[in-house]
Scaffold this motif. Structure first.
Motif, PDB file in Angstrom:
ATOM      1  N   THR A 129       2.715  11.451   2.121  1.00 56.29           N
ATOM      2  CA  THR A 129       1.752  11.426   1.036  1.00 56.29           C
ATOM      3  C   THR A 129       0.618  10.436   1.333  1.00 56.29           C
ATOM      4  O   THR A 129       0.716   9.597   2.231  1.00 56.29           O
ATOM      5  CB  THR A 129       2.422  11.049  -0.292  1.00 56.29           C
ATOM      6  OG1 THR A 129       2.939   9.708  -0.188  1.00 56.29           O
ATOM      7  CG2 THR A 129       3.561  11.993  -0.625  1.00 56.29           C
ATOM      8  N   SER A 130      -0.441  10.522   0.544  1.00 55.35           N
ATOM      9  CA  SER A 130      -1.631   9.686   0.748  1.00 55.35           C
ATOM     10  C   SER A 130      -1.347   8.210   0.462  1.00 55.35           C
ATOM     11  O   SER A 130      -0.354   7.862  -0.159  1.00 55.35           O
ATOM     12  CB  SER A 130      -2.755  10.162  -0.169  1.00 55.35           C
ATOM     13  OG  SER A 130      -3.084  11.511   0.086  1.00 55.35           O
ATOM     14  N   ASN A 131      -2.276   7.349   0.897  1.00 53.23           N
ATOM     15  CA  ASN A 131      -2.236   5.931   0.560  1.00 53.23           C
ATOM     16  C   ASN A 131      -2.264   5.775  -0.966  1.00 53.23           C
ATOM     17  O   ASN A 131      -2.867   6.604  -1.647  1.00 53.23           O
ATOM     18  CB  ASN A 131      -3.457   5.217   1.148  1.00 53.23           C
ATOM     19  CG  ASN A 131      -3.480   5.243   2.658  1.00 53.23           C
ATOM     20  OD1 ASN A 131      -2.531   5.647   3.301  1.00 53.23           O
ATOM     21  ND2 ASN A 131      -4.590   4.805   3.224  1.00 53.23           N
ATOM     22  N   PRO A 132      -1.634   4.742  -1.513  1.00 56.78           N
ATOM     23  CA  PRO A 132      -0.976   3.647  -0.798  1.00 56.78           C
ATOM     24  C   PRO A 132       0.518   3.866  -0.572  1.00 56.78           C
ATOM     25  O   PRO A 132       1.163   3.063   0.086  1.00 56.78           O
ATOM     26  CB  PRO A 132      -1.187   2.462  -1.742  1.00 56.78           C
ATOM     27  CG  PRO A 132      -1.125   3.094  -3.110  1.00 56.78           C
ATOM     28  CD  PRO A 132      -1.779   4.455  -2.959  1.00 56.78           C
ATOM     29  N   ASP A 133       1.085   4.948  -1.095  1.00 54.25           N
ATOM     30  CA  ASP A 133       2.542   5.108  -1.025  1.00 54.25           C
ATOM     31  C   ASP A 133       3.028   5.523   0.358  1.00 54.25           C
ATOM     32  O   ASP A 133       4.053   5.047   0.832  1.00 54.25           O
ATOM     33  CB  ASP A 133       3.007   6.140  -2.061  1.00 54.25           C
ATOM     34  CG  ASP A 133       2.732   5.704  -3.486  1.00 54.25           C
ATOM     35  OD1 ASP A 133       2.679   4.485  -3.713  1.00 54.25           O
ATOM     36  OD2 ASP A 133       2.556   6.569  -4.351  1.00 54.25           O
ATOM     37  N   ASN A 134       2.317   6.478   0.987  1.00 49.66           N
ATOM     38  CA  ASN A 134       2.721   6.991   2.299  1.00 49.66           C
ATOM     39  C   ASN A 134       4.201   7.356   2.321  1.00 49.66           C
ATOM     40  O   ASN A 134       4.961   6.973   3.214  1.00 49.66           O
ATOM     41  CB  ASN A 134       2.424   5.971   3.399  1.00 49.66           C
ATOM     42  CG  ASN A 134       0.944   5.651   3.513  1.00 49.66           C
ATOM     43  OD1 ASN A 134       0.557   4.494   3.553  1.00 49.66           O
ATOM     44  ND2 ASN A 134       0.102   6.661   3.547  1.00 49.66           N
ATOM     45  N   ARG A 135       4.617   8.129   1.320  1.00 42.54           N
ATOM     46  CA  ARG A 135       6.018   8.513   1.190  1.00 42.54           C
ATOM     47  C   ARG A 135       6.317   9.743   2.033  1.00 42.54           C
ATOM     48  O   ARG A 135       5.569  10.727   2.003  1.00 42.54           O
ATOM     49  CB  ARG A 135       6.348   8.802  -0.279  1.00 42.54           C
ATOM     50  CG  ARG A 135       7.827   9.016  -0.567  1.00 42.54           C
ATOM     51  CD  ARG A 135       8.116   8.838  -2.047  1.00 42.54           C
ATOM     52  NE  ARG A 135       7.408   9.805  -2.868  1.00 42.54           N
ATOM     53  CZ  ARG A 135       7.968  10.939  -3.296  1.00 42.54           C
ATOM     54  NH1 ARG A 135       9.216  11.235  -2.990  1.00 42.54           N
ATOM     55  NH2 ARG A 135       7.286  11.763  -4.058  1.00 42.54           N
TER      56      ARG A 135
END
Length: 215
Positions: A129-135
């Motif tokens: 997923t996108s920043n800030p999580d980057n999951r």
């Protein structure tokens, strides 16, 4: 009254943006004319009277791709480059072959969502997923399983078996594009400055130089 006008304006703007992203064709088809020198967002249409069956067909997806390369995979594309009749229709597909433990390296499609179906083997897939999580969202797929990679997100595939595997993907663009992360970051021409990459990856310059030499 003013509030109603503002809301109506926002609705019209939203609809306009939605249609502008993926406009519907205004004709039955627009067979691409790669010989034209005109510059448009897509490809120029040739005279529809000159359209032939070969403009709408492709043969070869039954053939296994050559996976004897460092990553152990081969992508056989069917985009507007292979089928000129796909021009303006917003769809394409690929066959992906995997050697045992072969991968499709982390990459993105800047213009398309991808839906993948495994036809042989066991494939580990995932996207970030996108920043800030980057999951990381991942799943192990078996024959007949389907998974979606949302447009623009970094994703990958990996064959988990000791035998060959293959899958078919459909993408929501006639020309989805592909950006392989490692190639783009470490193999750009000209190269990205060492100072940028050492700070971005928090590694020594020698590591950056080694990675750039590999790509």
């Amino acid at each position: 009254m003013a509030n109603h006008i503002l809301i109506l304006g926002l609705v019209v703007l939203t609809c306009s943006l939605a249609f502008a992203f993926e406009p519907s064709p205004l004709q039955d088809f627009c067979v691409a004319d790669p010989s034209s020198s005109a510059r448009v967002n897509g490809l120029v249409c040739k005279d529809p009277k000159l359209a032939e069956a070969k403009d709408f067909s492709f043969s070869g997806l039954h053939l296994r791709g050559n996976t004897s390369n460092p990553v152990g995979s081969k992508v056989t594309p069917v985009t507007v480059a292979q089928i000129p009749g796909l021009n303006t229709l917003g769809i394409s597909m690929v066959r992906i072959d995997y050697a045992p433990w072969g991968i499709v390296p982390p990459h993105t499609h800047p213009r398309a969502t991808e839906i993948i179906t495994v036809l042989k083997g066991t494939i580990d897939v995932g996207f970030v997923t996108s920043n800030p999580d980057n999951r990381l969202i991942s799943k192990v797929l078996k024959k007949g399983d389907v998974f979606v990679f949302p447009v623009g997100l970094v994703h990958f595939q990996r064959n988990l078996g000791h035998g060959n595997a293959f899958s078919i993907s459909v993408l929501s663009s006639q020309n989805p594009g592909v950006i392989t992360v490692a190639n783009a970051v470490f193999g750009s021409n000209p190269a990205i400055a060492d100072e940028v990459l050492t700070k971005a990856f928090q590694v020594d310059k020698n590591v950056v130089d080694w990675l750039q030499s590999a790509f």
